[in-house]
Design a protein around this motif. Structure first.
Motif: not given
Length: 431
Positions: A46-61
């Motif tokens: 999240y988020p599923d879209s954005g610009k350069y240097q957009e902060k994106v949070l990935l979840t998993g294990e």
């Protein structure tokens, strides 16, 4: 349902932000280390879209907590990993990874991708004026008051910007953005296309004064002009006139490659200035470059006025020129068409340059716009309204150019344009 998701995301964002604030070495972070015997799993981002240097949070294990062992890619572009708690990872979207991005995570020998989930990259392009006010004259000094009519521009390994002024006297100048000034380094010099050696920092270019006359600007000598005379090992290969020679330095072998009007592609040794014809080629071009991603492949665009293959992008492997000549687009008629290179149309490309990722930027003179050949050989208009000359800074919808001729790219991806018709050097920020 939406409130629950938003609350969970906010809580995750707070936790990861607090984690990042603990320090670059993440010494205070607790959590499970990556276990090589177990698979890495991905769930959401999240988020599923954005610009350069957009902060994106990935979840998993099984991410582990050491960002130094984690590699995250948006398509083929590496994204900076800010930190990880083991199940949550915080990254910045990289620059220009493509419109639709597959996100992949590599930890140790495990490589996984998000299935059926894509990040939509939103690029932004804006242009500003760096120097020049529209006055067709030459005056160095402060960038706010300096004037010029720029024909060519290039950038050396230290991101110094050099520009060739053509009209009412000929000059070569260095633009120092940090000190906000344009400094004359050569006067009464009819400079053809400027070529920078990215290893030595030396700028080399031919002149219109005599066949094979070259000038170099060496940073170790404060860029004072030094004259050289190219000598053809086979005298019958000597060009008949000094017109239209584009030049580019090959980063692989360090030689200068050039094309003289109605003669062919030449290879010049900058140590002893011996020159050799490697491929006969009629017509005219000012546009030559090498893609870093394709060593030794020389890209050229023939001018609209060329008697041979006008408005055509051609390639040549300089290590095997006799059997590698290719035409990339099939339409020689002047026009404007984006899309696959095979069907693209141009109208007098004056200069081209490749960035470190293999995108080739083009100054499309008579279309009054800046074009780009992407690494997968798609042509797109970066800025400018095709067929509409004018001067206007701004973004995609309203920026205008008038007969752009020179183009160069800094190490950070910033594009510089010699906007000849507007008597300005323009600066494109592409993110």
């Amino acid at each position: 349902m939406k409130k629950s998701f938003l609350l969970n995301f906010v809580l995750m964002l707070i936790s990861i932000t607090c984690f990042v604030a603990c320090g670059d070495d993440n010494k205070d972070v607790t959590g499970p280390a990556h276990d090589p015997s177990k698979p890495v799993k991905l769930t959401t981002f999240y988020p599923d879209s954005g610009k350069y240097q957009e902060k994106v949070l990935l979840t998993g294990e099984n991410f582990g907590v050491d960002p130094n062992i984690i590699r995250v890619y948006f398509n083929s572009k590496l994204a900076p990993v800010i930190g990880s708690t083991g199940k949550r990872m915080y990254v910045n979207a990289p620059r220009l990874p493509g419109d639709t991005c597959i996100i992949s995570v590599v930890i140790g020998t495990d490589s996984v991708v998000y299935d059926n989930k894509f990040f939509r990259y939103k690029s932004e392009v804006t242009v500003t004026t760096l120097v020049g006010n529209g006055e067709n004259s030459y005056q160095d000094g402060n960038l706010a008051t300096a004037t010029l009519r720029p024909q060519w521009v290039c950038i050396d390994k230290d991101d110094n910007v050099f520009v060739a002024h053509w009209h009412n006297g000929f000059h070569v100048a260095r633009i120092n953005e940090d000190d906000n000034e344009m400094i004359t380094v050569g006067q009464n010099i009819t400079a053809n296309v400027l070529a920078a050696n990215q290893e030595t920092g030396v700028i080399a270019f031919s002149t219109q004064n005599a066949v094979g006359q070259y000038i170099t600007l060496d940073p170790s000598n404060f860029w004072a002009p030094k004259y050289h005379q190219a000598r053809w090992t086979n005298p019958i290969e000597t060009p008949t006139n000094p017109y239209n020679p584009a030049s580019v330095t090959n980063p692989t072998d360090g030689f200068i490659y050039t094309h003289f009007f109605n003669t062919g592609v030449m290879k010049i040794n900058p140590q002893n200035w011996e020159a050799k014809l490697i491929y006969p080629l009629s017509g005219a071009t000012n546009a030559m470059t090498f893609r870093p991603t394709e060593p030794n492949i020389l890209y050229m665009v023939m001018r609209s006025t060329s008697t041979y293959l006008p408005n055509t992008v051609i390639t040549l492997d300089v290590t095997n020129p006799d059997s590698t000549f290719q035409k990339l687009n099939t339409i020689t008629a002047a026009g404007h068409r984006d899309g696959a290179i095979e069907q693209a149309q141009f109208n007098d490309i004056r200069m081209i340059v490749s960035d470190t990722d293999g995108s080739i930027y083009m100054a499309d003179d008579r279309n009054h716009c800046i074009r780009r050949l992407t690494p997968d050989n798609m042509v797109e208009t970066v800025l400018g309204i095709p067929g509409t000359p004018g001067w206007k800074d701004g973004g995609k919808k309203d920026a205008l150019f008038q007969n752009p001729s020179g183009i160069a790219v800094k190490s950070d991806g910033t594009v510089y344009v010699a906007d000849y018709g507007n008597c300005r050097v323009r600066k494109l920020s592409i993110n």
